[in-house]
Write an enzyme that holds these catalytic residues in place. Structure first.
Site, PDB file in Angstrom:
ATOM      1  N   PRO A  68      32.105  37.019  90.571  1.00 27.41           N
ATOM      2  CG  PRO A  68      32.620  34.894  91.381  1.00 27.41           C
ATOM      3  CD  PRO A  68      31.754  36.089  91.660  1.00 27.41           C
ATOM      4  CG  ASN A  69      35.479  34.300  86.765  1.00 25.23           C
ATOM      5  OD1 ASN A  69      36.650  34.634  86.710  1.00 25.23           O
ATOM      6  ND2 ASN A  69      35.061  33.294  87.513  1.00 25.23           N
ATOM      7  NE  ARG A  97      32.713  33.618  82.835  1.00 24.68           N
ATOM      8  CZ  ARG A  97      31.800  33.616  83.763  1.00 24.68           C
ATOM      9  NH1 ARG A  97      31.117  34.709  84.047  1.00 24.68           N
ATOM     10  NH2 ARG A  97      31.544  32.520  84.426  1.00 24.68           N
ATOM     11  CE1 TYR A 152      27.771  33.296  81.728  1.00 26.62           C
ATOM     12  CE2 TYR A 152      29.842  32.370  80.941  1.00 26.62           C
ATOM     13  CZ  TYR A 152      28.785  32.365  81.837  1.00 26.62           C
ATOM     14  OH  TYR A 152      28.742  31.423  82.833  1.00 26.62           O
ATOM     15  CG  ASN A 160      25.103  37.407  87.519  1.00 23.92           C
ATOM     16  OD1 ASN A 160      25.320  36.328  88.089  1.00 23.92           O
ATOM     17  ND2 ASN A 160      25.175  37.538  86.198  1.00 23.92           N
ATOM     18  CB  ALA A 188      31.137  30.722  90.293  1.00 22.70           C
ATOM     19  CD  GLU A 232      19.418  33.622  91.932  1.00 22.76           C
ATOM     20  OE1 GLU A 232      18.425  33.418  92.674  1.00 22.76           O
ATOM     21  OE2 GLU A 232      20.177  32.717  91.556  1.00 22.76           O
ATOM     22  CG  HIS A 275      21.805  33.627  87.171  1.00 22.09           C
ATOM     23  ND1 HIS A 275      23.017  33.562  87.817  1.00 22.09           N
ATOM     24  CD2 HIS A 275      20.858  33.404  88.109  1.00 22.09           C
ATOM     25  CE1 HIS A 275      22.809  33.286  89.087  1.00 22.09           C
ATOM     26  NE2 HIS A 275      21.507  33.195  89.302  1.00 22.09           N
ATOM     27  NE  ARG A 335      25.891  27.543  81.523  1.00 21.38           N
ATOM     28  CZ  ARG A 335      26.805  28.405  81.980  1.00 21.38           C
ATOM     29  NH1 ARG A 335      26.416  29.554  82.509  1.00 21.38           N
ATOM     30  NH2 ARG A 335      28.091  28.114  81.896  1.00 21.38           N
TER      31      ARG A 335
HETATM   32  C1  DQA Z   1      26.072  33.241  85.674  1.00 21.98           C
HETATM   33  C2  DQA Z   1      25.841  31.730  85.724  1.00 21.98           C
HETATM   34  C3  DQA Z   1      26.771  31.070  86.716  1.00 21.98           C
HETATM   35  O1  DQA Z   1      26.536  29.663  86.760  1.00 21.98           O
HETATM   36  C4  DQA Z   1      28.210  31.290  86.313  1.00 21.98           C
HETATM   37  O2  DQA Z   1      29.077  30.737  87.278  1.00 21.98           O
HETATM   38  C5  DQA Z   1      28.516  32.721  86.060  1.00 21.98           C
HETATM   39  C6  DQA Z   1      27.534  33.568  85.397  1.00 21.98           C
HETATM   40  C7  DQA Z   1      25.241  33.915  84.576  1.00 21.98           C
HETATM   41  O3  DQA Z   1      25.140  35.147  84.601  1.00 21.98           O
HETATM   42  O4  DQA Z   1      24.695  33.265  83.704  1.00 21.98           O
HETATM   43  O5  DQA Z   1      29.628  33.172  86.327  1.00 21.98           O
HETATM   44  O6  DQA Z   1      25.685  33.807  86.915  1.00 21.98           O
END
Ligand code: DQA
Length: 143
Positions: free
Chosen positions: A10-11, A18, A23, A74, A77, A98, A100, A107
């Site tokens: 998501p997002n 964003r 990011y 990835n 959240a 995984e 990120h 964080r």
């Molecule tokens: C994320 C880190 C997560 O905590 C966050 O909710 C994201 C992006 C990252 O790529 O750094 O949406 O996965």
């Protein structure tokens, strides 16, 4: 040719817009183009999937069984909340990385725990787009 499923949660479709200080300024289309160019370099057959819905991600992981040789995910959240995604990854038991964009260990406290890390063979954090490349390299070199 190895088949790898790349899942973005998501997002991540709002990259660029964003929180660019966190990011980066590049958008999601740029991330997808980068992943495809890395895949071509590594002779991997990559399918891209993005969803804002937990169940859709679970369905996609389940459908990967017997089709893909590995998963790069990835979970965004859902990393920190989803037992369902963890269970799906464990069920299909494919080699999983995984990734990120940011360093989730540096964080907010609630981002430190990752359900997906309880299964993933490798976790890459805080390397931006390059983390996806490193993840694909790892999956490419597996026997
Ligand atoms: C994320 C880190 C997560 O905590 C966050 O909710 C994201 C992006 C990252 O790529 O750094 O949406 O996965």
């Amino acid at each position: 040719m190895k088949k790898i499923l790349v899942i973005n949660g998501p997002n991540l479709n709002l990259l660029g817009l964003r929180e660019p200080a966190l990011y980066g300024a590049q958008n999601f289309t740029a991330l997808e183009a980068f992943v495809l160019s890395c895949a071509a370099e590594l002779s991997l057959d990559v399918e891209l999937f993005q969803s804002n819905h937990e169940g859709a991600i679970v369905d996609k992981i389940q459908a990967a069984y017997g089709v893909f040789d590995g998963i790069l995910i990835n979970p965004a959240a859902y990393t920190h909340t989803s037992v369902a995604i963890l269970d799906a990854l464990k069920a299909v038991a494919l080699p999983t990385v995984e990734v990120h964009l940011t360093d989730i260990s540096a964080r907010e406290e609630f981002r430190r725990f990752s359900f997906v890390s309880l299964y993933a063979q490798k976790r890459i954090c805080g390397k931006g787009f390059c983390g996806y490349k490193e993840g694909l390299e790892y999956l490419a070199q597996l026997p």
